[in-house]
Design a protein around this motif. Structure first.
Motif, PDB file in Angstrom:
ATOM      1  N   PRO A  17       0.732  -1.148   0.178  1.00 11.38           N
ATOM      2  CA  PRO A  17      -0.101  -0.063  -0.126  1.00 11.38           C
ATOM      3  C   PRO A  17       0.662   1.279   0.002  1.00 11.38           C
ATOM      4  N   GLU A  18       2.029   1.209   0.402  1.00 11.99           N
ATOM      5  CA  GLU A  18       2.975   2.584   0.584  1.00 11.99           C
ATOM      6  C   GLU A  18       3.743   2.680  -0.690  1.00 11.99           C
ATOM      7  N   ALA A  19       3.272   1.580  -1.551  1.00 10.48           N
ATOM      8  CA  ALA A  19       4.558   1.703  -2.659  1.00 10.48           C
ATOM      9  C   ALA A  19       3.900   2.967  -3.683  1.00 10.48           C
ATOM     10  N   GLN A  20       4.977   3.544  -4.388  1.00 14.00           N
ATOM     11  CA  GLN A  20       4.986   4.333  -5.355  1.00 14.00           C
ATOM     12  C   GLN A  20       4.743   3.401  -6.852  1.00 14.00           C
ATOM     13  N   VAL A  21       3.607   3.309  -7.481  1.00 12.08           N
ATOM     14  CA  VAL A  21       3.842   2.258  -8.539  1.00 12.08           C
ATOM     15  C   VAL A  21       3.128   3.003  -9.905  1.00 12.08           C
ATOM     16  N   VAL A  22       4.151   2.976 -10.900  1.00  9.71           N
ATOM     17  CA  VAL A  22       3.891   3.418 -12.340  1.00  9.71           C
ATOM     18  C   VAL A  22       3.793   2.305 -13.222  1.00  9.71           C
ATOM     19  N   ILE A  23       2.552   1.994 -13.966  1.00 10.09           N
ATOM     20  CA  ILE A  23       2.370   0.995 -14.983  1.00 10.09           C
ATOM     21  C   ILE A  23       2.606   1.816 -16.452  1.00 10.09           C
ATOM     22  N   MET A  24       3.476   1.394 -17.143  1.00  5.98           N
ATOM     23  CA  MET A  24       3.513   1.566 -18.547  1.00  5.98           C
ATOM     24  C   MET A  24       3.175   0.721 -19.637  1.00  5.98           C
ATOM     25  N   ASP A  25       2.453   0.893 -20.663  1.00  3.17           N
ATOM     26  CA  ASP A  25       1.834   0.097 -21.767  1.00  3.17           C
ATOM     27  C   ASP A  25       2.914   0.248 -22.718  1.00  3.17           C
ATOM     28  N   LEU A  26       4.155  -0.652 -22.892  1.00  3.45           N
ATOM     29  CA  LEU A  26       5.337  -0.379 -23.636  1.00  3.45           C
ATOM     30  C   LEU A  26       5.084  -0.590 -24.859  1.00  3.45           C
ATOM     31  N   ALA A  27       4.292  -1.355 -25.623  1.00  2.00           N
ATOM     32  CA  ALA A  27       4.095  -1.593 -27.023  1.00  2.00           C
ATOM     33  C   ALA A  27       2.775  -1.040 -27.372  1.00  2.00           C
ATOM     34  N   GLY A  28       1.834  -0.416 -26.539  1.00  2.00           N
ATOM     35  CA  GLY A  28       0.362   0.055 -26.991  1.00  2.00           C
ATOM     36  C   GLY A  28      -0.429  -1.020 -27.257  1.00  2.00           C
ATOM     37  N   ASP A  29       0.046  -2.110 -27.032  1.00  2.00           N
ATOM     38  CA  ASP A  29      -1.070  -3.164 -27.454  1.00  2.00           C
ATOM     39  C   ASP A  29      -1.811  -3.888 -26.218  1.00  2.00           C
ATOM     40  N   GLY A  30      -1.629  -3.196 -25.135  1.00  2.00           N
ATOM     41  CA  GLY A  30      -2.427  -3.740 -23.694  1.00  2.00           C
ATOM     42  C   GLY A  30      -1.931  -5.301 -23.330  1.00  2.00           C
ATOM     43  N   ASP A  31      -0.721  -5.566 -23.776  1.00  2.00           N
ATOM     44  CA  ASP A  31      -0.141  -6.900 -23.527  1.00  2.00           C
ATOM     45  C   ASP A  31       1.415  -6.790 -22.960  1.00  2.00           C
ATOM     46  N   HIS A  32       1.945  -5.775 -23.109  1.00  2.00           N
ATOM     47  CA  HIS A  32       3.515  -5.791 -22.725  1.00  2.00           C
ATOM     48  C   HIS A  32       3.481  -4.539 -22.075  1.00  2.00           C
ATOM     49  N   PHE A  33       3.743  -4.479 -20.847  1.00  6.46           N
ATOM     50  CA  PHE A  33       3.743  -3.581 -19.750  1.00  6.46           C
ATOM     51  C   PHE A  33       5.204  -3.573 -19.285  1.00  6.46           C
ATOM     52  N   GLY A  34       5.155  -2.159 -18.548  1.00  8.86           N
ATOM     53  CA  GLY A  34       6.483  -1.938 -17.863  1.00  8.86           C
ATOM     54  C   GLY A  34       5.914  -1.459 -16.291  1.00  8.86           C
ATOM     55  N   ALA A  35       6.515  -1.817 -15.188  1.00 11.35           N
ATOM     56  CA  ALA A  35       6.115  -1.385 -13.988  1.00 11.35           C
ATOM     57  C   ALA A  35       7.331  -0.829 -13.107  1.00 11.35           C
ATOM     58  N   ARG A  36       7.022   0.263 -12.784  1.00 12.73           N
ATOM     59  CA  ARG A  36       8.163   0.691 -11.677  1.00 12.73           C
ATOM     60  C   ARG A  36       7.714   0.779 -10.309  1.00 12.73           C
ATOM     61  N   VAL A  37       8.069   0.147  -9.359  1.00 14.13           N
ATOM     62  CA  VAL A  37       7.682  -0.102  -7.902  1.00 14.13           C
ATOM     63  C   VAL A  37       8.617   0.250  -6.867  1.00 14.13           C
ATOM     64  N   ILE A  38       8.432   1.585  -6.502  1.00 14.20           N
ATOM     65  CA  ILE A  38       9.236   1.894  -5.343  1.00 14.20           C
ATOM     66  C   ILE A  38       8.871   1.831  -3.909  1.00 14.20           C
ATOM     67  N   CYS A  39       9.544   1.172  -3.264  1.00 18.77           N
ATOM     68  CA  CYS A  39       8.716   0.511  -1.835  1.00 18.77           C
ATOM     69  C   CYS A  39       9.787   0.505  -0.779  1.00 18.77           C
ATOM     70  N   GLU A  40       9.555   0.925   0.392  1.00 17.11           N
ATOM     71  CA  GLU A  40      10.574   0.700   1.638  1.00 17.11           C
ATOM     72  C   GLU A  40      10.490  -0.701   1.873  1.00 17.11           C
ATOM     73  N   THR A  41       9.482  -1.622   1.726  1.00 14.28           N
ATOM     74  CA  THR A  41       9.520  -2.945   2.096  1.00 14.28           C
ATOM     75  C   THR A  41      10.788  -3.696   1.384  1.00 14.28           C
ATOM     76  N   PHE A  42      11.006  -3.052   0.276  1.00 16.27           N
ATOM     77  CA  PHE A  42      12.266  -3.781  -0.609  1.00 16.27           C
ATOM     78  C   PHE A  42      13.676  -3.492  -0.047  1.00 16.27           C
ATOM     79  N   ARG A  43      13.945  -2.541   0.950  1.00 18.67           N
ATOM     80  CA  ARG A  43      14.979  -2.382   1.778  1.00 18.67           C
ATOM     81  C   ARG A  43      15.666  -3.559   2.262  1.00 18.67           C
ATOM     82  N   GLY A  44      16.857  -3.922   2.006  1.00 19.46           N
ATOM     83  CA  GLY A  44      17.825  -4.961   2.414  1.00 19.46           C
ATOM     84  C   GLY A  44      17.439  -6.017   1.571  1.00 19.46           C
ATOM     85  N   LYS A  45      16.665  -6.131   0.643  1.00 29.25           N
ATOM     86  CA  LYS A  45      16.523  -7.131  -0.589  1.00 29.25           C
ATOM     87  C   LYS A  45      17.146  -7.148  -1.562  1.00 29.25           C
ATOM     88  N   SER A  46      17.544  -8.183  -2.187  1.00 27.22           N
ATOM     89  CA  SER A  46      18.078  -8.314  -3.439  1.00 27.22           C
ATOM     90  C   SER A  46      17.439  -7.749  -4.548  1.00 27.22           C
TER      91      SER A  46
END
Length: 77
Positions: A17-46
């Motif tokens: 819930p605390e994450a910043q999430v950006v979803i992008m339609d990479l090919a304009g076909d509604g089938d190939h997406f990109g996601a940028r997820v920035i989240c404190e929960t990831f700290r310390g994880k590979s």
């Protein structure tokens, strides 16, 4: 049927819930997406662990209704 960008974002935000999430339609076909997820929960994880956490949040849709997702994860600066 493919997933919508809104549904991808909803699933990720439900898990992080605390994450910043950006979803992008990479090919304009509604089938190939990109996601940028920035989240404190990831700290310390590979990067692999972070991606596994996001894939888990997608509840098995990856490779099925969600065909392709270019994933970028990070912790807040």
């Amino acid at each position: 049927m493919a997933m919508s960008a809104a549904e991808i974002e909803r699933l990720i935000k439900a898990a992080f819930p605390e994450a910043q999430v950006v979803i992008m339609d990479l090919a304009g076909d509604g089938d190939h997406f990109g996601a940028r997820v920035i989240c404190e929960t990831f700290r310390g994880k590979s990067r692999v662990q972070q991606h596994q956490m996001v894939y888990a949040a997608l509840q098995g849709h990856m490779g099925g209704t969600l065909h392709a997702l270019a994933l970028e994860t990070a912790t807040p600066a």
